[in-house]
Design a protein around this motif. Structure first.
Motif, PDB file in Angstrom:
ATOM      1  N   LEU A  19       0.743  -0.898   0.182  1.00  0.00           N
ATOM      2  CA  LEU A  19       0.217  -0.440  -0.219  1.00  0.00           C
ATOM      3  C   LEU A  19       1.005   0.897  -0.115  1.00  0.00           C
ATOM      4  O   LEU A  19       0.090   2.116  -0.612  1.00  0.00           O
ATOM      5  N   GLU A  20       2.181   1.298   0.597  1.00  0.00           N
ATOM      6  CA  GLU A  20       2.381   2.182   1.188  1.00  0.00           C
ATOM      7  C   GLU A  20       3.777   2.993  -0.909  1.00  0.00           C
ATOM      8  O   GLU A  20       3.436   3.859  -0.701  1.00  0.00           O
ATOM      9  N   SER A  21       4.081   1.693  -1.062  1.00  0.00           N
ATOM     10  CA  SER A  21       5.169   2.269  -2.291  1.00  0.00           C
ATOM     11  C   SER A  21       3.698   2.632  -3.607  1.00  0.00           C
ATOM     12  O   SER A  21       3.560   3.039  -4.229  1.00  0.00           O
ATOM     13  N   LEU A  22       2.259   1.975  -3.770  1.00  0.00           N
ATOM     14  CA  LEU A  22       1.043   2.463  -4.131  1.00  0.00           C
ATOM     15  C   LEU A  22       1.559   4.285  -4.066  1.00  0.00           C
ATOM     16  O   LEU A  22       0.577   5.140  -5.296  1.00  0.00           O
ATOM     17  N   LEU A  23       0.817   4.285  -2.648  1.00  0.00           N
ATOM     18  CA  LEU A  23       0.439   5.998  -2.127  1.00  0.00           C
ATOM     19  C   LEU A  23       1.917   6.870  -3.244  1.00  0.00           C
ATOM     20  O   LEU A  23       1.343   7.797  -2.606  1.00  0.00           O
ATOM     21  N   ILE A  24       3.231   6.361  -2.174  1.00  0.00           N
ATOM     22  CA  ILE A  24       4.318   6.812  -3.055  1.00  0.00           C
ATOM     23  C   ILE A  24       3.601   7.008  -3.999  1.00  0.00           C
ATOM     24  O   ILE A  24       4.455   8.326  -4.248  1.00  0.00           O
ATOM     25  N   GLN A  25       3.863   5.919  -4.984  1.00  0.00           N
ATOM     26  CA  GLN A  25       3.657   6.691  -6.519  1.00  0.00           C
ATOM     27  C   GLN A  25       2.376   8.061  -6.757  1.00  0.00           C
ATOM     28  O   GLN A  25       3.147   8.396  -7.949  1.00  0.00           O
ATOM     29  N   LEU A  26       1.176   7.515  -6.310  1.00  0.00           N
ATOM     30  CA  LEU A  26       0.730   8.300  -5.993  1.00  0.00           C
ATOM     31  C   LEU A  26       0.947  10.089  -5.994  1.00  0.00           C
ATOM     32  O   LEU A  26       0.535  11.036  -6.464  1.00  0.00           O
ATOM     33  N   ALA A  27       1.629  10.160  -4.694  1.00  0.00           N
ATOM     34  CA  ALA A  27       1.861  11.245  -4.280  1.00  0.00           C
ATOM     35  C   ALA A  27       3.160  11.581  -5.528  1.00  0.00           C
ATOM     36  O   ALA A  27       3.285  12.762  -5.556  1.00  0.00           O
ATOM     37  N   GLN A  28       3.518  11.022  -5.779  1.00  0.00           N
ATOM     38  CA  GLN A  28       5.000  11.532  -6.634  1.00  0.00           C
ATOM     39  C   GLN A  28       4.296  12.090  -7.913  1.00  0.00           C
ATOM     40  O   GLN A  28       4.769  13.049  -8.757  1.00  0.00           O
ATOM     41  N   ALA A  29       3.147  11.563  -8.444  1.00  0.00           N
ATOM     42  CA  ALA A  29       2.710  11.709  -9.645  1.00  0.00           C
ATOM     43  C   ALA A  29       1.238  13.410  -9.727  1.00  0.00           C
ATOM     44  O   ALA A  29       1.445  14.124 -10.483  1.00  0.00           O
ATOM     45  N   TYR A  30       1.221  13.797  -8.276  1.00  0.00           N
ATOM     46  CA  TYR A  30       0.644  14.708  -7.794  1.00  0.00           C
ATOM     47  C   TYR A  30       2.030  15.856  -7.793  1.00  0.00           C
ATOM     48  O   TYR A  30       2.010  16.655  -8.394  1.00  0.00           O
TER      49      TYR A  30
END
Length: 111
Positions: free
Chosen positions: A87-98
């Motif tokens: 989950l953390e990996s996905l949320l980091i990807q999301l933060a990087q996109a933003y």
């Protein structure tokens, strides 16, 4: 009764399968329930949503679908740490996109 069909399988999913946007029932035949794509569709985009580049919106939508799929598989993980690591990996990807969208927006404004 109205049905939601966003997978294109012609089956549809009833509203009582959901609590808000969260799926709370499973289909009897094991097929994927509809709704994951439909909840990401906005008839009228907010100002913030409109300011996001299409590439970032597409990336964000895909990551959000991956988070939902991960939630569905949560009980299959050997332990909570493995689930939260993914989950953390996905949320980091999301933060990087933003972050990419924010950086691009600041660059565009400063020119």
């Amino acid at each position: 009764h109205a049905l939601l069909d966003d997978t294109g399988d012609g089956q549809g999913t009833r509203a009582d399968f959901f609590r808000g946007i969260r799926l709370v029932k499973q289909t009897t035949d094991g097929t994927e329930a509809d709704g994951r794509i439909a909840h990401q569709f906005h008839l009228v985009r907010s100002d913030v949503e409109q300011s996001l580049p299409a590439e970032v919106r597409t990336q964000r939508d895909e990551i959000e679908r991956q988070v939902l799929a991960l939630r569905d598989r949560r009980k299959q993980f050997a332990n909570e740490e493995a689930y939260y690591a993914e989950l953390e990996s996905l949320l980091i990807q999301l933060a990087q996109a933003y972050e990419k969208a924010t950086t691009a927006d600041k660059t565009r404004v400063s020119k």
